[in-house]
Design an enzyme around this catalytic site. Structure first.
Site, PDB file in Angstrom:
ATOM      1  N   ASN A  92       0.792  -1.224   0.000  1.00 54.25           N
ATOM      2  CA  ASN A  92       0.000   0.000   0.000  1.00 54.25           C
ATOM      3  C   ASN A  92       0.831   1.284   0.000  1.00 54.25           C
ATOM      4  O   ASN A  92       0.313   2.357  -0.307  1.00 54.25           O
ATOM      5  CB  ASN A  92      -0.900  -0.080   1.243  1.00 54.25           C
ATOM      6  CG  ASN A  92      -1.727   1.135   1.455  1.00 54.25           C
ATOM      7  OD1 ASN A  92      -2.749   1.305   0.816  1.00 54.25           O
ATOM      8  ND2 ASN A  92      -1.268   2.014   2.341  1.00 54.25           N
ATOM      9  N   SER A 145      -4.682   2.123  -8.359  1.00 53.67           N
ATOM     10  CA  SER A 145      -5.469   3.370  -8.397  1.00 53.67           C
ATOM     11  C   SER A 145      -6.250   3.375  -9.697  1.00 53.67           C
ATOM     12  O   SER A 145      -5.837   2.721 -10.663  1.00 53.67           O
ATOM     13  CB  SER A 145      -4.516   4.576  -8.374  1.00 53.67           C
ATOM     14  OG  SER A 145      -5.192   5.755  -8.761  1.00 53.67           O
ATOM     15  N   TYR A 158       2.894   9.044 -11.630  1.00 54.72           N
ATOM     16  CA  TYR A 158       2.004   8.279 -10.750  1.00 54.72           C
ATOM     17  C   TYR A 158       1.159   7.294 -11.569  1.00 54.72           C
ATOM     18  O   TYR A 158       1.076   6.099 -11.245  1.00 54.72           O
ATOM     19  CB  TYR A 158       1.115   9.248  -9.977  1.00 54.72           C
ATOM     20  CG  TYR A 158       0.204   8.599  -8.957  1.00 54.72           C
ATOM     21  CD1 TYR A 158       0.670   8.244  -7.694  1.00 54.72           C
ATOM     22  CD2 TYR A 158      -1.138   8.353  -9.248  1.00 54.72           C
ATOM     23  CE1 TYR A 158      -0.171   7.665  -6.750  1.00 54.72           C
ATOM     24  CE2 TYR A 158      -1.979   7.771  -8.317  1.00 54.72           C
ATOM     25  CZ  TYR A 158      -1.497   7.432  -7.069  1.00 54.72           C
ATOM     26  OH  TYR A 158      -2.329   6.854  -6.140  1.00 54.72           O
ATOM     27  N   LYS A 162       1.240   3.168 -11.411  1.00 51.23           N
ATOM     28  CA  LYS A 162       0.085   2.355 -11.014  1.00 51.23           C
ATOM     29  C   LYS A 162      -0.344   1.403 -12.136  1.00 51.23           C
ATOM     30  O   LYS A 162      -0.791   0.283 -11.874  1.00 51.23           O
ATOM     31  CB  LYS A 162      -1.072   3.262 -10.592  1.00 51.23           C
ATOM     32  CG  LYS A 162      -0.791   4.075  -9.317  1.00 51.23           C
ATOM     33  CD  LYS A 162      -0.562   3.190  -8.100  1.00 51.23           C
ATOM     34  CE  LYS A 162      -0.458   3.992  -6.814  1.00 51.23           C
ATOM     35  NZ  LYS A 162      -0.280   3.151  -5.625  1.00 51.23           N
TER      36      LYS A 162
HETATM   37  P1  NAI Z   1      -0.847   8.488   2.566  1.00 49.64           P
HETATM   38  O1  NAI Z   1       0.178   9.488   2.133  1.00 49.64           O
HETATM   39  O2  NAI Z   1      -1.676   8.765   3.753  1.00 49.64           O
HETATM   40  O3  NAI Z   1      -0.167   7.063   2.775  1.00 49.64           O
HETATM   41  C1  NAI Z   1       0.968   6.631   2.087  1.00 49.64           C
HETATM   42  C2  NAI Z   1       1.784   5.812   3.034  1.00 49.64           C
HETATM   43  O4  NAI Z   1       2.920   5.284   2.339  1.00 49.64           O
HETATM   44  C3  NAI Z   1       2.319   6.620   4.217  1.00 49.64           C
HETATM   45  O5  NAI Z   1       2.154   5.862   5.400  1.00 49.64           O
HETATM   46  C4  NAI Z   1       3.783   6.772   3.891  1.00 49.64           C
HETATM   47  O6  NAI Z   1       4.592   6.887   5.035  1.00 49.64           O
HETATM   48  C5  NAI Z   1       4.041   5.449   3.161  1.00 49.64           C
HETATM   49  N1  NAI Z   1       5.250   5.475   2.360  1.00 49.64           N
HETATM   50  C6  NAI Z   1       5.607   6.352   1.394  1.00 49.64           C
HETATM   51  N2  NAI Z   1       6.825   6.043   0.924  1.00 49.64           N
HETATM   52  C7  NAI Z   1       7.227   4.946   1.614  1.00 49.64           C
HETATM   53  C8  NAI Z   1       8.404   4.146   1.584  1.00 49.64           C
HETATM   54  N3  NAI Z   1       9.433   4.438   0.766  1.00 49.64           N
HETATM   55  N4  NAI Z   1       8.482   3.081   2.400  1.00 49.64           N
HETATM   56  C9  NAI Z   1       7.475   2.780   3.247  1.00 49.64           C
HETATM   57  N5  NAI Z   1       6.349   3.503   3.337  1.00 49.64           N
HETATM   58  C10 NAI Z   1       6.240   4.572   2.520  1.00 49.64           C
HETATM   59  O7  NAI Z   1      -1.747   8.235   1.289  1.00 49.64           O
HETATM   60  P2  NAI Z   1      -2.932   7.221   1.002  1.00 49.64           P
HETATM   61  O8  NAI Z   1      -3.902   7.970   0.219  1.00 49.64           O
HETATM   62  O9  NAI Z   1      -3.347   6.507   2.207  1.00 49.64           O
HETATM   63  O10 NAI Z   1      -2.206   6.212  -0.011  1.00 49.64           O
HETATM   64  C11 NAI Z   1      -2.090   4.822   0.201  1.00 49.64           C
HETATM   65  C12 NAI Z   1      -2.031   4.125  -1.139  1.00 49.64           C
HETATM   66  O11 NAI Z   1      -3.295   4.281  -1.780  1.00 49.64           O
HETATM   67  C13 NAI Z   1      -0.984   4.686  -2.080  1.00 49.64           C
HETATM   68  O12 NAI Z   1      -0.380   3.629  -2.769  1.00 49.64           O
HETATM   69  C14 NAI Z   1      -1.813   5.537  -3.021  1.00 49.64           C
HETATM   70  O13 NAI Z   1      -1.188   5.678  -4.260  1.00 49.64           O
HETATM   71  C15 NAI Z   1      -3.076   4.731  -3.100  1.00 49.64           C
HETATM   72  N6  NAI Z   1      -4.264   5.426  -3.544  1.00 49.64           N
HETATM   73  C16 NAI Z   1      -4.774   6.470  -2.823  1.00 49.64           C
HETATM   74  C17 NAI Z   1      -5.922   7.104  -3.260  1.00 49.64           C
HETATM   75  C18 NAI Z   1      -6.542   8.220  -2.509  1.00 49.64           C
HETATM   76  O14 NAI Z   1      -7.479   8.836  -3.017  1.00 49.64           O
HETATM   77  N7  NAI Z   1      -6.115   8.544  -1.305  1.00 49.64           N
HETATM   78  C19 NAI Z   1      -6.584   6.697  -4.494  1.00 49.64           C
HETATM   79  C20 NAI Z   1      -5.970   5.585  -5.157  1.00 49.64           C
HETATM   80  C21 NAI Z   1      -4.851   4.980  -4.686  1.00 49.64           C
END
Ligand code: NAI
Length: 255
Positions: A92, A145, A158, A162
């Protein structure tokens, strides 16, 4: 309902310190899994671990940077010695860097691809190898996504990451099927998290929401059943290589 029972399963969620990953970690714990929360910020992870334990669940944190292979192998060793083999992986962790294609730097491009695609690949391979060595079944759920299926201005890196993650999911599903490991991709539409909150607070962001078919962002609990369907062996036993869109019709609209 036994479909979503994860008792005695070890489930690892990357990017579990916030947003969707934090939500999935709590959800998996509610279904009885021993949950491992992985991300780079230990303090944030430990807050969520405490919340899970206070609610009666079982959880631990591991510091994990998906761009760093050594931190991944150390995390798997650590998890193995505490809980055993990871049988559910929620891949994730993800980042975005919104820039128009002509302004995107090599550094930005590489960072998004390294985290969202290569990081997910490293995690999936490490988990699958451990399952095969221990002769146990497994489920990989990659958070892709709707931008893996369509495009949007300023999201070339991005969206590419994905789309490639979806193809990785399908490739793994094909190759790992006979080893009792399923791999599926979840494609959320837009859900308010740290990743996008700045944008959705702007006038432009608010206007964009109004242009979507649902005229609202998704709520995290609207991902629960789709996620568990893919994660849980009983519920999703015949689901492998699928790409599950949860977006209230966003991706079939022209917005
Ligand atoms: P967020 O920014 O709250 O969570 C992302 C998480 O990934 C954070 O906990 C961050 O610390 C972690 N992260 C980033 N780089 C990292 C690394 N190198 N190693 C370990 N952890 C790392 O964002 P969200 O929205 O919760 O995103 C979670 C997933 O869902 C992502 O893959 C995002 O692309 C995907 N997503 C989100 C959508 C949305 O509308 N929020 C829609 C579609 C997909």
């Amino acid at each position: 309902m036994t479909y979503f029972n994860l008792e005695n399963k070890v489930a690892l969620v990357t990017g579990a310190s916030s947003g969707i990953g934090k939500h999935f970690a709590k959800l998996l714990a509610k279904q009885g899994a021993k949950v491992v929360l992985g991300a780079r910020r230990k303090e944030k992870l430990d807050t969520v671990v405490s919340e899970i334990i206070d609610a009666g669940g079982t959880a631990m944190s591991v510091v994990l940077d998906v761009t760093d292979p050594q931190s991944i192998s150390a995390a798997f060793d650590n998890i193995y010695s505490h809980y055993g083999v990871v049988q559910v992986l929620s891949n994730n962790a993800g980042i975005s860097d919104s820039t128009l294609a002509l302004s995107t730097t090599e550094e930005s491009w590489n960072s998004v691809l390294e985290t969202n695609l290569t990081g997910g690949w490293r995690m999936a391979i490490s988990m699958a190898k451990q399952c095969v060595e221990n002769n146990v079944s497994g489920s990989i759920v990659n958070t892709a996504s709707i931008l893996g299926l369509r495009v949007s201005m300023g999201q070339s890196s991005y969206a590419t990451s994905k789309a490639a993650l979806i193809q990785l999911t399908r490739s793994l599903a094909l190759e790992l099927s006979r080893k009792k490991i399923r791999a599926n991709a979840l494609c959320p539409g837009y859900f308010l998290t740290e990743l996008n909150e700045d944008y959705f607070q702007t006038d432009k962001g608010k206007k964009y929401i109004q242009s979507m078919p649902s005229q609202r962002l998704g709520q995290l609990n609207e991902l629960d059943v789709p996620f568990l369907l893919l994660a849980c062996e009983q519920a999703g036993s015949y689901m492998n290589g699928s790409v599950l869109v949860v977006d209230a019709g966003h991706s079939i609209s022209n917005m």
